[in-house]
Structures are given as structure tokens and as C-alpha cells.
Design a protein around this motif. Structure first.
Motif, PDB file in Angstrom:
ATOM      1  N   PRO A  38      12.257  -0.959  -5.260  1.00  0.00           N
ATOM      2  CA  PRO A  38      11.137  -0.927  -4.310  1.00  0.00           C
ATOM      3  C   PRO A  38      10.933   0.471  -3.747  1.00  0.00           C
ATOM      4  O   PRO A  38      11.819   1.333  -3.837  1.00  0.00           O
ATOM      5  CB  PRO A  38      11.562  -1.921  -3.233  1.00  0.00           C
ATOM      6  CG  PRO A  38      13.061  -1.901  -3.282  1.00  0.00           C
ATOM      7  CD  PRO A  38      13.420  -1.683  -4.733  1.00  0.00           C
ATOM      8  N   ALA A  43      14.056  -2.292   1.852  1.00  0.00           N
ATOM      9  CA  ALA A  43      13.202  -3.446   1.572  1.00  0.00           C
ATOM     10  C   ALA A  43      14.005  -4.735   1.596  1.00  0.00           C
ATOM     11  O   ALA A  43      15.206  -4.744   1.282  1.00  0.00           O
ATOM     12  CB  ALA A  43      12.530  -3.278   0.209  1.00  0.00           C
ATOM     13  N   ASP A  69       7.555  -3.960  -3.324  1.00  0.00           N
ATOM     14  CA  ASP A  69       7.703  -4.156  -1.880  1.00  0.00           C
ATOM     15  C   ASP A  69       9.029  -4.784  -1.491  1.00  0.00           C
ATOM     16  O   ASP A  69       9.444  -4.689  -0.332  1.00  0.00           O
ATOM     17  CB  ASP A  69       6.565  -5.039  -1.365  1.00  0.00           C
ATOM     18  CG  ASP A  69       5.216  -4.378  -1.522  1.00  0.00           C
ATOM     19  OD1 ASP A  69       4.978  -3.348  -0.857  1.00  0.00           O
ATOM     20  OD2 ASP A  69       4.404  -4.865  -2.326  1.00  0.00           O
ATOM     21  N   THR A 297       8.228 -11.238   4.347  1.00  0.00           N
ATOM     22  CA  THR A 297       7.690 -10.347   5.372  1.00  0.00           C
ATOM     23  C   THR A 297       7.876 -10.934   6.765  1.00  0.00           C
ATOM     24  O   THR A 297       8.209 -10.228   7.723  1.00  0.00           O
ATOM     25  CB  THR A 297       6.197 -10.076   5.105  1.00  0.00           C
ATOM     26  OG1 THR A 297       6.051  -9.496   3.800  1.00  0.00           O
ATOM     27  CG2 THR A 297       5.625  -9.136   6.142  1.00  0.00           C
ATOM     28  N   PRO A 306       3.301  -6.402   2.497  1.00  0.00           N
ATOM     29  CA  PRO A 306       2.979  -5.837   1.182  1.00  0.00           C
ATOM     30  C   PRO A 306       1.494  -5.724   0.984  1.00  0.00           C
ATOM     31  O   PRO A 306       0.697  -6.331   1.698  1.00  0.00           O
ATOM     32  CB  PRO A 306       3.576  -6.860   0.212  1.00  0.00           C
ATOM     33  CG  PRO A 306       3.518  -8.156   0.970  1.00  0.00           C
ATOM     34  CD  PRO A 306       3.737  -7.798   2.422  1.00  0.00           C
ATOM     35  N   ARG A 313      -1.672   1.661  -4.503  1.00  0.00           N
ATOM     36  CA  ARG A 313      -1.351   2.639  -3.470  1.00  0.00           C
ATOM     37  C   ARG A 313      -2.028   3.961  -3.769  1.00  0.00           C
ATOM     38  O   ARG A 313      -2.231   4.306  -4.924  1.00  0.00           O
ATOM     39  CB  ARG A 313       0.163   2.806  -3.388  1.00  0.00           C
ATOM     40  CG  ARG A 313       0.880   1.623  -2.770  1.00  0.00           C
ATOM     41  CD  ARG A 313       2.374   1.829  -2.809  1.00  0.00           C
ATOM     42  NE  ARG A 313       3.071   0.810  -2.064  1.00  0.00           N
ATOM     43  CZ  ARG A 313       3.299  -0.422  -2.505  1.00  0.00           C
ATOM     44  NH1 ARG A 313       2.883  -0.775  -3.690  1.00  0.00           N
ATOM     45  NH2 ARG A 313       3.942  -1.297  -1.766  1.00  0.00           N
TER      46      ARG A 313
END
Length: 314
Positions: A38, A43, A69, A297, A306, A313
Motif C-alpha cells: 500500500p 495502512a 489503500d 476504514t 480510500p 491518484r
């Protein structure tokens, strides 16, 4: 031939994770594993525990999807996949858990959520009982821990002993190509979504020297898992880990009531049942992957949200 580039917003590209494939030696076993790298070193960690008759390759697409992520780590058990065990290795679910426990310690995994699928449930619950402090949460996908989740076929299977009439013939049938393919495609309404490489690779590994004996030993030991259901349930009640349950409702072995039963011991568990079979990730990855991302998350301290699956990105 020339191509004209149109101005405006560029298309969104889903960039897959970078994944490494390695061996690590633990207690005489050469454990093969695949692991995502990640972008954040801190992470959340998800330990992916595979089922029968598969190995870590069953999680390839999930790791591609979420591995940028989250740190996804997927070992092959002894007797499965690329992992190499010595000839005198004793195949039982306790010994599989021993190998995975040693593997996590070798990698320095001090805390992780666990993905429990099929055989991954008995392996994972053994780890949880030994080290509850390491378990950050559970993602359960057709990983049974309740009597009501057992179909009649599963009950017949768990009752097998070497002395049961027809037991050896039944196990030979279970290890056949038709059976392996059926476990992947059974229950799905769209078998064209199931890549044949999965069940073909499984069958290749099943037919390696010594693998049939390993699976036979595990089949006869499976009743130890059913006997442990009350202990696993007590652990769930005592620790109430964050729990996400996703389930293929048409699984011929583990029935949907087994999914809903988790709420009895973990009232805050989130349960999602899909109209598919045992290998639910094969045709329902687009629905299940976002649930896992959201779960990690929400439940992992300090985790950042994420990107959406289609976003790239900068």
C-alpha cells in the motif's frame, strides 16, 4: 493511422496495487504468500485466509482492487497452493493454524483484521482464541461457525470417518475436476463471470504428489471444527470484534442462516447476503470490495478513506 486526443477531463483509470510474491520458512514449512504494497506504511492490515480447495490466488482480484489503500496478506496453507511442507507434516486444522500463526509472527503482524472464508474460519478462529489482542476485526465470507449454517451435505461430510462405508469414494469425488469446478460455478446465475483459471489451478495443486492424502486427513479432521463452534461463539460474545459478514446464499455447504447467526453473538455485525454461491468474490467482487474498504476504514484507527474504485491518484 492516427488518433486524435480529445481535450477535457481524462478518463478515470483504476490502477491496481503492486503485489509481491514470496516464500518464508516457518517451522520447516516454506509458506508462499502474496502481499500488497500500500501507499501508506501504516495502512490497515487484512489477513486473507483462503478455503478449500483453493489458495491465496483466489484473492488476486481483491488484492488488485484494495491493495493500494490496505495491506492485504494472503498465505497458502500447508497442503495448498505453492506452499511446501515436509513429508512428515501432520495435516489437521490445529497444525494449519500453527503454520499461519508462525507465519504472521515471522512477518511481524501484531494486529490485523481477518478475512475468514470456508477453511479460513477454523484457521482464523484458532488464531483469535490464541491471540485475541491481535484481531482488529473479522470479514466473514461463507465461513461457518454455527450449526444452522450446515447443509445436509456439509453434515454428511463432517460425519465421515475412515471407517464410514463409501468414505474414500466420496473423498475421491470431492477432489475431482468436476467437483472443483462445481464449487466455483455452483450457485452463480452468471457462470461467465467465473474465470476458469481459478478452478483449473486448484485442480493442478490437488493432483500434486501427497496433496490427496493431505486433503483426506483434513476432511476427517473437519468434525473438530463443528465441535468447536460453541467455543468460537463464546469468543465472539466475549470480544465483540467489529464484524462484516458477506455470504453467497446459494452455497450448497454453508447456508445463509449461518450468516445471520453471527448477529446473535455480535449484535453490531453487518450482514450482506448475495444471490450467488460459495466463491462469492468470483462474480460479486464489485459489490463486496467496497463493503470491505468501508469496513476497514471505519474500524481501523487512523485509516484514511480510500479512493473510489475508478479513481486515479494524481
Amino acid at each position: 493511422m492516427s488518433f486524435t486526443h480529445r481535450t477535457g477531463t481524462p478518463p478515470r483509470i483504476a490502477v491496481p496495487a503492486q503485489i509481491v510474491h514470496r516464500f518464508v520458512e516457518v517451522d520447516g514449512v516454506e509458506v508462499f504468500y502474496r502481499e500488497s504494497l500500500p501507499e501508506r506504511p501504516d495502512a490497515p492490515v487484512l489477513l486473507l485466509l483462503h478455503g478449500f480447495p483453493s489458495a491465496s490466488h483466489q484473492f488476486r482480484r481483491l488484492i488488485d482492487t484494495l491493495g493500494r489503500d490496505f495491506r492485504l496478506v494472503a498465505p497458502d496453507y500447508p497442503g495448498f497452493g505453492h506452499t511446501r511442507a515436509p513429508r512428515d507434516f501432520t495435516y489437521s486444522f490445529d497444525r494449519l493454524a500453527d503454520a499461519v500463526e508462525a507465519f504472521t509472527e515471522r512477518l511481524g503482524l501484531a494486529r490485523y483484521a481477518m478475512y475468514l472464508f470456508d477453511f479460513g474460519a477454523p484457521v482464523g478462529f484458532r488464531l483469535a482464541l490464541r491471540h485475541p489482542e491481535r484481531v482488529a476485526g473479522l470479514v466473514v465470507q461463507n465461513g461457518n461457525a454455527y450449526e444452522e449454517g450446515l447443509s445436509q451435505a456439509a453434515r454428511d461430510f463432517t460425519a465421515l470417518t475412515p471407517e464410514t462405508p463409501g468414505a474414500e469414494a466420496a473423498l475421491r469425488g470431492l477432489l475431482s475436476l468436476d467437483s472443483t469446478r462445481g464449487q466455483y460455478e455452483g450457485g452463480t446465475s452468471r457462470p461467465e463471470l467465473v474465470a476458469p483459471e481459478g478452478w483449473l489451478l486448484d485442480q493442478h495443486f490437488l493432483e500434486l504428489p501427497g496433496r490427496a492424502d493431505a486433503q483426506r486427513a483434513l476432511a476427517y479432521d473437519y468434525k473438530s471444527n463443528v465441535a468447536a463452534y460453541p467455543v468460537w461463539q463464546a469468543w465472539l460474545r466475549a470480544h465483540r470484534p467489529p464484524t462484516l459478514v458477506t455470504w453467497g446464499a446459494r452455497d450448497p455447504f454453508f447456508l445463509a442462516p449461518g450468516a445471520h447467526a453471527y448477529v446473535r453473538d455480535v449484535p453490531d455485525a453487518k450482514v450482506h447476503v448475495f444471490e450467488t454461491g460459495h466463491f462469492a468474490l468470483e462474480d460479486h467482487l464489485p459489490a463486496i470490495a467496497p463493503l470491505i474498504a468501508d469496513f476497514l476504514t471505519r474500524t481501523w484507527p487512523g485509516a484514511s478513506a480510500p479512493l473510489s474504485p475508478g479513481a486515479a491518484r494524481p
